[in-house]
Write a protein that holds these residues in place. Structure first.
Motif, short mmCIF file in Angstrom:
data_model
loop_
_atom_site.label_atom_id
_atom_site.label_comp_id
_atom_site.label_asym_id
_atom_site.label_seq_id
_atom_site.Cartn_x
_atom_site.Cartn_y
_atom_site.Cartn_z
N ALA A 274 0.85 -1.19 0.00
CA ALA A 274 0.00 0.00 0.00
C ALA A 274 0.89 1.24 0.00
O ALA A 274 1.77 1.37 0.86
CB ALA A 274 -0.92 0.01 1.22
N PRO A 275 0.69 2.17 -0.92
CA PRO A 275 1.61 3.30 -1.05
C PRO A 275 1.40 4.42 -0.05
O PRO A 275 2.26 5.28 0.09
CB PRO A 275 1.32 3.81 -2.47
N VAL A 276 0.26 4.40 0.67
CA VAL A 276 -0.05 5.53 1.55
C VAL A 276 -0.85 5.04 2.74
O VAL A 276 -1.63 4.09 2.64
CB VAL A 276 -0.83 6.63 0.77
N ILE A 277 -0.64 5.70 3.88
CA ILE A 277 -1.42 5.42 5.07
C ILE A 277 -2.15 6.70 5.49
O ILE A 277 -1.59 7.79 5.43
CB ILE A 277 -0.55 4.89 6.23
N ARG A 278 -3.39 6.52 5.90
CA ARG A 278 -4.27 7.64 6.26
C ARG A 278 -4.29 7.80 7.78
O ARG A 278 -4.56 6.84 8.52
CB ARG A 278 -5.67 7.32 5.73
N VAL A 279 -4.01 9.02 8.25
CA VAL A 279 -4.08 9.31 9.68
C VAL A 279 -4.97 10.52 9.90
O VAL A 279 -5.23 11.30 8.98
CB VAL A 279 -2.68 9.56 10.29
N PHE A 280 -5.43 10.67 11.13
CA PHE A 280 -6.24 11.83 11.52
C PHE A 280 -5.39 12.83 12.30
O PHE A 280 -4.29 12.51 12.75
CB PHE A 280 -7.41 11.39 12.40
N ALA A 281 -5.94 14.01 12.45
CA ALA A 281 -5.36 14.96 13.41
C ALA A 281 -5.90 14.64 14.79
O ALA A 281 -5.14 14.44 15.74
CB ALA A 281 -5.71 16.40 13.01
N LYS B 93 11.37 5.82 5.38
CA LYS B 93 12.22 4.66 5.60
C LYS B 93 11.63 3.40 4.97
O LYS B 93 12.35 2.54 4.46
CB LYS B 93 12.43 4.46 7.10
N HIS B 94 10.29 3.31 4.97
CA HIS B 94 9.63 2.10 4.48
C HIS B 94 8.92 2.30 3.14
O HIS B 94 8.24 1.38 2.67
CB HIS B 94 8.62 1.61 5.53
N GLY B 95 9.07 3.48 2.55
CA GLY B 95 8.48 3.71 1.24
C GLY B 95 6.98 3.90 1.25
O GLY B 95 6.30 3.53 0.28
N VAL B 96 6.44 4.48 2.32
CA VAL B 96 5.00 4.69 2.45
C VAL B 96 4.73 6.16 2.75
O VAL B 96 5.28 6.72 3.71
CB VAL B 96 4.41 3.82 3.59
N LEU B 97 3.88 6.78 1.94
CA LEU B 97 3.47 8.16 2.18
C LEU B 97 2.50 8.22 3.36
O LEU B 97 1.69 7.32 3.56
CB LEU B 97 2.78 8.73 0.95
N VAL B 98 2.60 9.29 4.13
CA VAL B 98 1.67 9.54 5.23
C VAL B 98 0.76 10.70 4.83
O VAL B 98 1.24 11.77 4.43
CB VAL B 98 2.42 9.89 6.53
N GLY B 99 -0.54 10.48 4.89
CA GLY B 99 -1.50 11.53 4.53
C GLY B 99 -2.41 11.84 5.69
O GLY B 99 -2.93 10.92 6.35
N VAL B 100 -2.62 13.12 5.99
CA VAL B 100 -3.55 13.51 7.03
C VAL B 100 -4.90 13.83 6.39
O VAL B 100 -4.97 14.49 5.36
CB VAL B 100 -3.03 14.70 7.87
N GLN B 101 -5.96 13.33 7.00
CA GLN B 101 -7.30 13.50 6.47
C GLN B 101 -8.04 14.62 7.20
O GLN B 101 -8.12 14.61 8.43
CB GLN B 101 -8.08 12.18 6.63
N MET C 107 4.13 23.25 7.59
CA MET C 107 4.90 23.03 8.82
C MET C 107 5.59 21.67 8.84
O MET C 107 6.72 21.55 9.31
CB MET C 107 3.98 23.18 10.03
N VAL C 108 4.91 20.65 8.33
CA VAL C 108 5.53 19.31 8.29
C VAL C 108 6.69 19.30 7.29
O VAL C 108 7.75 18.74 7.54
CB VAL C 108 4.49 18.24 7.95
N ASP C 109 6.45 19.90 6.11
CA ASP C 109 7.52 20.14 5.14
C ASP C 109 8.29 18.87 4.78
O ASP C 109 9.50 18.80 4.90
CB ASP C 109 8.48 21.20 5.69
N SER C 110 7.54 17.85 4.35
CA SER C 110 8.16 16.58 3.97
C SER C 110 7.59 16.09 2.66
O SER C 110 6.37 16.16 2.44
CB SER C 110 7.91 15.52 5.06
N SER C 111 8.44 15.58 1.79
CA SER C 111 7.98 15.02 0.52
C SER C 111 7.31 13.67 0.72
O SER C 111 6.76 13.09 -0.23
CB SER C 111 9.15 14.89 -0.47
N TRP C 112 7.33 13.15 1.95
CA TRP C 112 6.66 11.88 2.27
C TRP C 112 5.37 12.12 3.05
O TRP C 112 4.83 11.20 3.67
CB TRP C 112 7.61 10.95 3.04
N PHE C 113 4.88 13.34 2.98
CA PHE C 113 3.65 13.72 3.67
C PHE C 113 2.73 14.47 2.71
O PHE C 113 3.18 15.25 1.88
CB PHE C 113 3.97 14.61 4.87
N GLY C 114 1.43 14.21 2.83
CA GLY C 114 0.47 14.90 1.98
C GLY C 114 -0.91 14.91 2.59
O GLY C 114 -1.08 14.68 3.81
N VAL C 115 -1.90 15.13 1.74
CA VAL C 115 -3.27 15.32 2.20
C VAL C 115 -4.16 14.19 1.68
O VAL C 115 -4.10 13.84 0.49
CB VAL C 115 -3.82 16.67 1.70
#
Length: 308
Positions: free
Chosen positions: A148-155, A184-192, A210-218
Motif C-alpha cells: 500500500a503506497p499511503v497510510i491515512r491518519v487523523f489529526a 524509511k519504508h516507502g509509504v506516504l503519510v497523509g492527514v485526512q 509546517m511538516v515540510d516533507s515530501s513523504w507527507f500529503g493530504v
C-alpha cells in the motif's frame, strides 16, 4: 542512426535526470504531476464497517478477504482496507494474513491503494500521543508489507482549553516523526481533514507547510470541509493530495448537502490529479442502508460523473 552514447555521457544524463526527479519531490512543495488527469476508483472498506466488525459475542458478517471478491465482482480498480478490520487491530496482523490478503488481491486484479488507522495527535496527553505514534509506525510497516503506497491518519478532535497553534505544534511533531518512518519504508503519510481539528483548506495547508516533507500529503475527504464552499477548499489542497475519500454528502458550514459529483470531478480534473479515488458510503438517518446495493449504486454515479 542515433550516435553511440558513451558511459560518461550516460552517467551525466542519469545524474541530470536524478536531479530533476529530486526537484519533483521537494519537501512541502505541490506534487509535480505529468500527463494530465488519470483517475482510478477504489473502495474504502469503511463502507462495510458494520459487516466487517465482529459483535462482542460473535464473528463479523464479512471478512476483508470476502470484500476483495465484492470489489472484483463490481470491477473496482482497487481497495483501501481500513486497519480497523484486520484481525487484532490496533496490533498489526500477522504476516500470514497480510500475505494471503496481498496474494488474493493480486489474483483478482485489485491494487491495494492505501490503508488507515484511528489516532489522535492533538491529545493534550503526551504519553497518549506517543503511543499513537508507535501504533502508526507499526501500521506504516503493515502498509509496506501489503504494498500500500499511503497510510491515512487523523489529526484528532480539537482539544478543549488549548489554543489551535499549541495543538498544531503537537500534531506537526508527530506527523514529522511518522513521515520520516514512512520514508524509511516507502509509504506516504497523509492527514485526512475530518471536520475535527482540520476544518478548512487554510488549516490543512498550514500543517502541510509546517511538516515540510515530501513523504507527507493530504487525504482529501470531500465530506468534511466545514466552510461555505467546500469545492474551493478541495481545489486548494489538491496540489498536495496523496489520496481521497469520495463521499455521497458534504457536512458543510451550512449543514449537510448532497455532493455535486460533476462539479467535484471538474475540480479534480482541472488540478491534473492522477491516482486513486476511494469511495465511501455511510448509513444515513431515516434510510435503510445495505452496502451490497448502495456501494454499486454510488460507484455507477461516480463513474458517470468522472467519465470513467
Amino acid at each position: 542512426m542515433k550516435p553511440f552514447i558513451s558511459r560518461r555521457q550516460f552517467l551525466g544524463t542519469s545524474a541530470a535526470a536524478a536531479l530533476g526527479a529530486s526537484a519533483l519531490t521537494a519537501p512541502g512543495a505541490p506534487i509535480k504531476r505529468a500527463g494530465g488527469a488519470r483517475l482510478k476508483i477504489s473502495l474504502n472498506a469503511y463502507s462495510f464497517s458494520k459487516a466487517l466488525t465482529a459483535p462482542a459475542d460473535g464473528q463479523p458478517v464479512m471478512t476483508l478477504l470476502q470484500l476483495l471478491d465484492f470489489c472484483a465482482e463490481n470491477n473496482f480498480d482497487g481497495i483501501d482496507p481500513t486497519g480497523y478490520f484486520f484481525p487484532g487491530y490496533p496490533k498489526p496482523p500477522d504476516a500470514a494474513y497480510l500475505n494471503e490478503f496481498k496474494r488474493r488481491a493480486f489474483q483478482l486484479g485489485l491494487d491495494i491503494t492505501g490503508t488507515g488507522v484511528r489516532n489522535n495527535f492533538v491529545n493534550p496527553d503526551a504519553a497518549a500521543r506517543a503511543s499513537d505514534v508507535l501504533m502508526v509506525k507499526g501500521w506504516i510497516e503493515v502498509a509496506a508489507r501489503m504494498g500500500a503506497p499511503v497510510i491515512r491518519v487523523f489529526a484528532g478532535p480539537e482539544p478543549a482549553g488549548h489554543a489551535w497553534d499549541e495543538a498544531a505544534e503537537w500534531l506537526v511533531a508527530d506527523l514529522k516523526t511518522c513521515a520520516a518512518h514512512g520514508e524509511k519504508h516507502g509509504v506516504l503519510v497523509g492527514v485526512q481533514n475530518h471536520g475535527d481539528f482540520l476544518k478548512s483548506a487554510d488549516q490543512v495547508l498550514r500543517i502541510v507547510r509546517m511538516v515540510d516533507s515530501s513523504w507527507f500529503g493530504v487525504i482529501v475527504d470531500t465530506g468534511y470541509f466545514l466552510t461555505p464552499d467546500p469545492y474551493d477548499d478541495i481545489a486548494r489542497v489538491l496540489p498536495h493530495a496523496v489520496n481521497f475519500q469520495i463521499k455521497e454528502s458534504m457536512v458543510t458550514g451550512q449543514g449537510p448537502v448532497t455532493t455535486d459529483l460533476k462539479r467535484l470531478f471538474k475540480v479534480i480534473r482541472a488540478a491534473g490529479y492522477r491516482g486513486y479515488l476511494p469511495i465511501e458510503t455511510l448509513p444515513v438517518k431515516g434510510r435503510d442502508y445495505d452496502p451490497l446495493t448502495r456501494v454499486p449504486q454510488f460507484l455507477r454515479e461516480v463513474r458517470e460523473a468522472a467519465g470513467a
